[in-house]
Design an enzyme around this catalytic site. Structure first.
Site, short mmCIF file in Angstrom:
data_model
loop_
_atom_site.label_atom_id
_atom_site.label_comp_id
_atom_site.label_asym_id
_atom_site.label_seq_id
_atom_site.Cartn_x
_atom_site.Cartn_y
_atom_site.Cartn_z
CE1 TYR A 1 -3.55 -2.60 0.75
CE2 TYR A 1 -4.64 -0.49 1.13
CZ TYR A 1 -4.70 -1.85 0.89
OH TYR A 1 -5.93 -2.45 0.78
CE LYS B 1 1.72 -17.75 -2.04
NZ LYS B 1 0.85 -18.94 -2.13
CG ASP C 1 -2.17 -20.22 -0.80
OD1 ASP C 1 -1.65 -20.15 0.34
OD2 ASP C 1 -1.64 -20.82 -1.74
CG ASP D 1 -8.26 -4.55 1.57
OD1 ASP D 1 -9.21 -4.03 2.17
OD2 ASP D 1 -8.15 -4.55 0.32
CG ASP E 1 -13.88 -6.74 1.86
OD1 ASP E 1 -13.70 -6.01 2.87
OD2 ASP E 1 -14.27 -6.30 0.76
C1 IPM Z 1 -10.52 -0.88 3.76
C2 IPM Z 1 -10.73 -0.35 2.37
C3 IPM Z 1 -9.54 0.53 1.99
C4 IPM Z 1 -8.29 -0.33 2.02
C5 IPM Z 1 -9.70 1.24 0.64
C6 IPM Z 1 -10.95 2.11 0.59
C7 IPM Z 1 -8.47 2.04 0.27
O1 IPM Z 1 -10.93 -1.39 1.47
O2 IPM Z 1 -10.41 -0.07 4.70
O3 IPM Z 1 -10.50 -2.10 3.92
O4 IPM Z 1 -7.96 -0.99 1.02
O5 IPM Z 1 -7.63 -0.36 3.04
MG MG Z 2 -11.06 -3.29 2.33
#
Ligand code: IPM
Ligand code: MG
Length: 357
Positions: free
Chosen positions: A142, A189, A221, A245, A249
């Site tokens: 990042y 990884k 993975d 990240d 999700d």
């Molecule tokens: C999160 C989001 C952010 C990230 C984006 C919006 C840049 O997906 O906070 O998880 O990737 O960190």
């Molecule tokens: Mg995110």
């Protein structure tokens, strides 16, 4: 107690859900005799529109001066399909994380029992799952050098970690594991990436200080697969920025919906409390977004930033009661939900506020 809270709603549904999170904080202050004062600041697309800058200096200064930040979301679809845009809403978020030194992003994944049917994963696999993610937030691909070469036909993003960055997040994760089921899974990884080999080396060294915590190292993975196959095997998970990240999700589905998950980003100064969901422009302005992630972020804020455990638990209990009464926003409704109990953003906020006792 007197506290200054900065409200940073950002973009899209961030505006709608953060208003509800603030209402909950306000009600708690009344009930428990605290004095919370509020200010607001701009970030993301709304800040670009107003000032040309996704994180104006004024916003950053206000963040640094506040006791805690309740954050919404950033993003706007107009940038998503315009890879050439030089100024982007997300730059504001990343700069905020870096400038405030928010290196640890805590993402608790816990399913409210009432939502067992809202997930696409089978209830018998999910029931009892309780995971706390520690996502490293200020390093990795990042923040490494990025660019183009070869007349723009080649692009690169460098992933970089230093020992101290891995060590400080690892220690936070081990400390948390000690207060839970004493299991820590470090995800990397290391079979491919040098940053991951450093990560593993540091986590192994830190583990020596926590002999009471059982440590497991997994490749990312495999973790992606095991989270769905057997989520109950995880207690605390610590991982790098990009892996965290993606995995969080994925793990949000264990909690039924992205609309349920709160997070805390902490470092050495002011912490930022925010839903893990994004700005969701597809439902912006419709009044149907789930405010529970913002409400639960307010609960994390009370607990972590202000050390107000009873206040925080009051909020979580209220959410639980509202769900037990059968109320749902659309994203967490299922076939059993009575149509009259599907609420919009503000009405769901009203229900939670009613149950804050
Ligand atoms: C999160 C989001 C952010 C990230 C984006 C919006 C840049 O997906 O906070 O998880 O990737 O960190
Ligand atoms: Mg995110």
């Amino acid at each position: 107690m007197k506290k200054n809270i900065l409200i940073v709603p950002g973009d899209g549904i961030g505006q709608e859900v953060t208003a509800v999170g603030k209402r909950v904080l306000d009600t708690i202050a009344d009930k428990f005799g605290h004095q919370f004062s509020y200010d607001e600041a701009l970030i993301g697309h709304v800040a670009i529109e107003a000032t040309g800058n996704p994180l104006p200096d004024e916003s950053l200064a206000k963040m640094k001066q506040s006791d805690a930040v309740l954050f919404g979301a950033v993003g706007h679809p107009k940038y998503d399909n315009d890879p050439s845009a030089k100024v982007r809403p997300e730059q504001g978020l990343l700069k905020m994380r870096k400038e405030l030194g928010l290196y640890a992003n805590l993402r608790p994944i816990k399913l409210f029992d009432e939502l067992l049917g809202a997930s696409s994963i089978k209830p018998e696999i999910l029931s009892g799952a309780d995971i706390l993610f520690f996502r490293e937030l200020t390093g990795d691909i990042y923040f490494g050098e990025k660019g183009r070469e070869n007349n723009g036909d080649t692009a690169y993003d460098m992933a970089k970690y230093s020992r101290f960055e891995v060590e400080r997040i690892a220690r936070k994760a081990f400390e948390a594991a000690r207060t839970r089921r004493k299991k820590l899974c470090s995800v990397d990884k290391a079979n491919v990436l040098e940053t991951s080999r450093l990560w593993r080396e540091v986590v192994q060294a830190v583990a020596k200080d926590y002999p009471d915590v059982e440590v497991e190292h997994q490749f990312v993975d495999a973790t992606a697969m095991l989270l769905i196959k057997d989520p109950r095997r995880f207690d605390v998970v610590v991982t790098a920025n990009l892996f965290g990240d993606i995995l969080t999700d994925e793990a949000s589905q264990i909690a039924g919906s992205m609309g349920m998950l709160a997070s805390a980003s902490i470092g050495d100064g002011t912490g930022v409390y925010e839903p893990i969901h994004g700005s969701a422009h597809d439902i912006t302005g419709k009044g149907i977004a789930n405010p529970l992630a913002s409400i639960l972020s307010a609960a994390l804020l009370l607990d972590i930033a202000f050390n107000m455990k009873p206040e925080s638990e009051t909020v979580i209990r209220a959410v639980d009661k509202v769900l037990k009464s059968g109320y749902r926003t659309r994203d967490i409704a299922d076939a059993q939900t009575e149509p009259g109990k599907i609420l919009g953003t503000a009405a769901m906020g009203d229900e939670v506020v009613k149950h804050l006792n």
